[in-house]
Write an enzyme that holds these catalytic residues in place. Sequence first.
Site, PDB file in Angstrom:
ATOM      1  N   LYS A  45       0.826  -1.208   0.000  1.00 51.70           N
ATOM      2  CA  LYS A  45       0.000   0.000   0.000  1.00 51.70           C
ATOM      3  C   LYS A  45       0.866   1.267   0.000  1.00 51.70           C
ATOM      4  O   LYS A  45       1.976   1.256   0.520  1.00 51.70           O
ATOM      5  CB  LYS A  45      -0.874  -0.044   1.252  1.00 51.70           C
ATOM      6  CG  LYS A  45      -1.831   1.096   1.340  1.00 51.70           C
ATOM      7  CD  LYS A  45      -2.979   0.825   2.251  1.00 51.70           C
ATOM      8  CE  LYS A  45      -3.841   2.058   2.418  1.00 51.70           C
ATOM      9  NZ  LYS A  45      -3.730   3.062   1.366  1.00 51.70           N
ATOM     10  N   GLY A  46       0.324   2.313  -0.557  1.00 53.31           N
ATOM     11  CA  GLY A  46       1.015   3.599  -0.598  1.00 53.31           C
ATOM     12  C   GLY A  46       1.554   3.968   0.776  1.00 53.31           C
ATOM     13  O   GLY A  46       0.812   3.966   1.764  1.00 53.31           O
ATOM     14  N   ASN A  69     -12.504   5.406  -5.453  1.00 53.16           N
ATOM     15  CA  ASN A  69     -11.942   5.510  -4.106  1.00 53.16           C
ATOM     16  C   ASN A  69     -11.316   6.885  -3.923  1.00 53.16           C
ATOM     17  O   ASN A  69     -10.818   7.485  -4.876  1.00 53.16           O
ATOM     18  CB  ASN A  69     -10.911   4.402  -3.843  1.00 53.16           C
ATOM     19  CG  ASN A  69      -9.490   4.841  -4.150  1.00 53.16           C
ATOM     20  OD1 ASN A  69      -8.859   5.518  -3.338  1.00 53.16           O
ATOM     21  ND2 ASN A  69      -9.012   4.495  -5.341  1.00 53.16           N
ATOM     22  N   LEU A  73      -4.370   7.910   0.818  1.00 51.78           N
ATOM     23  CA  LEU A  73      -3.066   7.367   1.256  1.00 51.78           C
ATOM     24  C   LEU A  73      -3.006   7.113   2.762  1.00 51.78           C
ATOM     25  O   LEU A  73      -2.007   7.418   3.414  1.00 51.78           O
ATOM     26  CB  LEU A  73      -1.926   8.300   0.820  1.00 51.78           C
ATOM     27  CG  LEU A  73      -1.772   8.471  -0.695  1.00 51.78           C
ATOM     28  CD1 LEU A  73      -0.745   9.558  -1.011  1.00 51.78           C
ATOM     29  CD2 LEU A  73      -1.343   7.155  -1.340  1.00 51.78           C
ATOM     30  N   CYS A 130      -1.457   9.636  -7.439  1.00 50.13           N
ATOM     31  CA  CYS A 130      -2.634   9.510  -6.562  1.00 50.13           C
ATOM     32  C   CYS A 130      -3.526  10.737  -6.772  1.00 50.13           C
ATOM     33  O   CYS A 130      -3.070  11.868  -6.597  1.00 50.13           O
ATOM     34  CB  CYS A 130      -2.208   9.410  -5.093  1.00 50.13           C
ATOM     35  SG  CYS A 130      -3.646   9.457  -4.000  1.00 50.13           S
ATOM     36  N   ILE A 191      -2.189   2.154 -15.693  1.00 55.69           N
ATOM     37  CA  ILE A 191      -2.539   3.491 -15.272  1.00 55.69           C
ATOM     38  C   ILE A 191      -3.003   3.492 -13.807  1.00 55.69           C
ATOM     39  O   ILE A 191      -3.519   2.478 -13.324  1.00 55.69           O
ATOM     40  CB  ILE A 191      -3.677   4.097 -16.151  1.00 55.69           C
ATOM     41  CG1 ILE A 191      -4.941   3.251 -16.110  1.00 55.69           C
ATOM     42  CG2 ILE A 191      -3.214   4.327 -17.538  1.00 55.69           C
ATOM     43  CD1 ILE A 191      -6.136   3.850 -16.850  1.00 55.69           C
ATOM     44  N   ASN A 192      -2.774   4.609 -13.118  1.00 58.43           N
ATOM     45  CA  ASN A 192      -3.460   4.809 -11.856  1.00 58.43           C
ATOM     46  C   ASN A 192      -4.924   5.134 -12.197  1.00 58.43           C
ATOM     47  O   ASN A 192      -5.321   5.075 -13.364  1.00 58.43           O
ATOM     48  CB  ASN A 192      -2.777   5.924 -11.045  1.00 58.43           C
ATOM     49  CG  ASN A 192      -3.054   5.788  -9.547  1.00 58.43           C
ATOM     50  OD1 ASN A 192      -4.148   5.369  -9.153  1.00 58.43           O
ATOM     51  ND2 ASN A 192      -2.096   6.133  -8.725  1.00 58.43           N
ATOM     52  N   GLY A 243      -5.194  -1.759 -14.801  1.00 64.47           N
ATOM     53  CA  GLY A 243      -6.465  -1.133 -15.148  1.00 64.47           C
ATOM     54  C   GLY A 243      -7.527  -2.145 -15.518  1.00 64.47           C
ATOM     55  O   GLY A 243      -7.607  -2.567 -16.670  1.00 64.47           O
ATOM     56  N   GLY A 244      -8.288  -2.569 -14.526  1.00 65.98           N
ATOM     57  CA  GLY A 244      -9.427  -3.444 -14.799  1.00 65.98           C
ATOM     58  C   GLY A 244      -9.062  -4.861 -15.176  1.00 65.98           C
ATOM     59  O   GLY A 244      -9.836  -5.545 -15.855  1.00 65.98           O
TER      60      GLY A 244
HETATM   61  C1  SIN Z   1      -5.485   6.649  -2.289  1.00 66.20           C
HETATM   62  O1  SIN Z   1      -4.961   6.243  -1.246  1.00 66.20           O
HETATM   63  O2  SIN Z   1      -6.224   7.637  -2.291  1.00 66.20           O
HETATM   64  C2  SIN Z   1      -5.247   5.957  -3.598  1.00 66.20           C
HETATM   65  C3  SIN Z   1      -3.824   5.878  -3.938  1.00 66.20           C
HETATM   66  C4  SIN Z   1      -3.543   6.106  -5.396  1.00 66.20           C
HETATM   67  O3  SIN Z   1      -4.452   6.234  -6.216  1.00 66.20           O
HETATM   68  O4  SIN Z   1      -2.368   6.168  -5.773  1.00 66.20           O
END
Ligand code: SIN
Length: 304
Positions: A45-46, A69, A73, A130, A191-192, A243-244
């Site tokens: 996770k970030g 979402n 972070l 993000c 992609i993000n 991506g999906g």
């Molecule tokens: C988030 O924690 O808001 C998402 C992280 C991301 O999209 O890189």
Amino acid sequence: MADLSVDIGGLKLKNPVMTASGTCGFGPEMEPFIDPSDLGALVVKGTTLKNRDGNPYPRMAETPSGMLNSVGLQNKGIDYFKEFTYPRIKKYNTSVIINVNGSTVEDYVELTEIINDLDGIDAIELNISCPNVKMGGMVFGTHLPAAEKVIKAVRKVCKKSMMVKLSPNVTSITDFAKLAEAEGADSISLINTLLGMAVDAKTRKPVLSTVTGGLSGPAIKPVALRMVWQVAAAVKIPVIGIGGIMNATDAAEFMIAGATAVQVGTAMFIEPTAAVDIVKGLDKYLDDYGFDKATDLISTLDKQ
Ligand code: SIN
């Protein structure tokens, strides 16, 4: 059985399937469902220098064929990670990649320097995409001079393989990919999420506390595929498709379009074994279509 191994900029993975950051916690959360060692890589996770509580709830919303979402972070910071999470996940028999975030260039640099000392971490994923934070994240990843500044500064100190995670919320993603390559990225992930929003027609309020959030899931797959294809044609470093991706066929499609590896994200919320299922399914796909090696599938799009 085909040879599933791939090389992403000097980092050899046992197979091309990783988890996407933010969808599997830090690894231990997945242990009841999968053996993380079966993954090509675990992308955690970030992570930031200091604890972040994230954005106020509600910060998730279901959409047709996707999910929004705006987590912001949330994480306990690198000191907590080092003390409590790292000792456990460094034992996994797979590559471990930390998704690195910051509000300033200095934050990214300091965090990268701390990670340099963690022998069990194989790479960083420099997250300049993000969409849910006021400082850092996409603010860097949608402005070429800002992106250049942070990538250059992190490259200068980073002793590990450096993957740069790109935002799709730009006019020309290939400009950002070429910049990342020129500034020394070892690989590029994309992609993000795509910036979106949801409205509650009964209350006339936004569904998310932050109004906007990042859209992921099958809804964005065609956009992601298009961008991966464009970026793979524009750079020489390996591209990681995101991506999906819900199944092995989706993963194969990304590799055909030019991805060397893939990340599985939203699918993990529906089926926590999805990434490991995709490893098995990809192996079967390669056998069915007569490929001895996963690498033989990369960039095989037949446009005739
Ligand atoms: C988030 O924690 O808001 C998402 C992280 C991301 O999209 O890189």
